[in-house]
Write an enzyme that holds these catalytic residues in place. Sequence first.
Site, PDB file in Angstrom:
ATOM      1  N   HIS A 172     -12.103  -2.923  11.058  1.00  0.00           N
ATOM      2  CA  HIS A 172     -12.868  -3.566   9.997  1.00  0.00           C
ATOM      3  C   HIS A 172     -13.690  -4.766  10.450  1.00  0.00           C
ATOM      4  O   HIS A 172     -14.363  -5.380   9.616  1.00  0.00           O
ATOM      5  CB  HIS A 172     -11.918  -4.010   8.882  1.00  0.00           C
ATOM      6  CG  HIS A 172     -11.210  -2.889   8.203  1.00  0.00           C
ATOM      7  ND1 HIS A 172     -11.869  -1.908   7.500  1.00  0.00           N
ATOM      8  CD2 HIS A 172      -9.892  -2.574   8.124  1.00  0.00           C
ATOM      9  CE1 HIS A 172     -10.996  -1.049   7.015  1.00  0.00           C
ATOM     10  NE2 HIS A 172      -9.785  -1.421   7.375  1.00  0.00           N
ATOM     11  N   GLU A 176      -1.360   6.343   5.338  1.00  0.00           N
ATOM     12  CA  GLU A 176      -2.243   5.866   4.282  1.00  0.00           C
ATOM     13  C   GLU A 176      -2.656   6.987   3.336  1.00  0.00           C
ATOM     14  O   GLU A 176      -3.660   6.872   2.635  1.00  0.00           O
ATOM     15  CB  GLU A 176      -3.489   5.222   4.907  1.00  0.00           C
ATOM     16  CG  GLU A 176      -3.159   4.027   5.794  1.00  0.00           C
ATOM     17  CD  GLU A 176      -4.341   3.511   6.587  1.00  0.00           C
ATOM     18  OE1 GLU A 176      -4.883   2.455   6.175  1.00  0.00           O
ATOM     19  OE2 GLU A 176      -4.726   4.128   7.592  1.00  0.00           O
ATOM     20  N   ASP A 228      -4.699   1.435   1.013  1.00  0.00           N
ATOM     21  CA  ASP A 228      -5.292   2.756   1.192  1.00  0.00           C
ATOM     22  C   ASP A 228      -4.371   3.850   0.673  1.00  0.00           C
ATOM     23  O   ASP A 228      -4.838   4.877   0.160  1.00  0.00           O
ATOM     24  CB  ASP A 228      -5.618   2.999   2.669  1.00  0.00           C
ATOM     25  CG  ASP A 228      -6.866   2.247   3.108  1.00  0.00           C
ATOM     26  OD1 ASP A 228      -7.620   1.792   2.232  1.00  0.00           O
ATOM     27  OD2 ASP A 228      -7.085   2.113   4.324  1.00  0.00           O
TER      28      ASP A 228
END
Length: 270
Positions: free
Chosen positions: A54, A157, A183
């Site tokens: 990210h 996730e 997630d």
Amino acid sequence: MPTNIEDVLRNRLKDKLARGEVAASMIVRLTRSPEIAQIAATAGFDSLYVDLEHASFSLETTGAICTAALATGITPLVRVPGVAEVSRVLDAGALGVIAPHVHTAAQARDYVTAAKFPPLGERSAAGALPHLQYRAFPAAQADAAMNTATMVVVQFESEEALRNAEAIVAVDGVDMVLIGSNDMLASFGLAGQYEHPRLREAFARTIEVCRHQSKPDNPKHVGVGGLSSRPDLAAQFVKMGARYVSTGTDLSFLLAACTAKAKEVHGMAP
């Protein structure tokens, strides 16, 4: 001067988890200087992980933070965007990788193959490594020690990951499952619903699978991710058996402290 490889190479996070202790970790997503490793150590964290999934960090920046963490004695991990980045971040100083969105045992094996030297994997020899302080050790000894110290953390996730939990956790070389709560909930169509029983069920199932697959010389651990705003839930999952807690990002820590200070001053009476 150390002469034994064990005196140079230690993964203190892995050691702590093996003793059944709870480990605290932080995410590096904002700070691009190696001082963050010293700050994390002084704050009492056992580990940090650089979030390349990210954040737009360079490999150079990632390596600088990881080698600084090695020097402080905390364990540097890197969350990679994919398998292709694994060997490079490990060569740069990481002592483990976090693999996001692992849904199958085949995907888990791909990460292990990239992270481990033969015979466990296919990681290529890179010469002198920062983990060994660039000291020369016999190749067979160095590879075995690095394989032992290097962690592979897979993230659950999705519902598919939970369905394949036994097969994924059984992969030789997988050390921990980190549940990405946000997630995971989003994949259920329950974004932000932390109290929903399906999240607790996901943790309960993963913890049970890891307990079943653990062996004295090969323990399997569970980590809590995505619950920095809900330490009460993180504590519940630790009581259930999770042992690694990702506490939040450097960005969220800085913003919270700044916000508190600004509020403190604005609340002062004239």
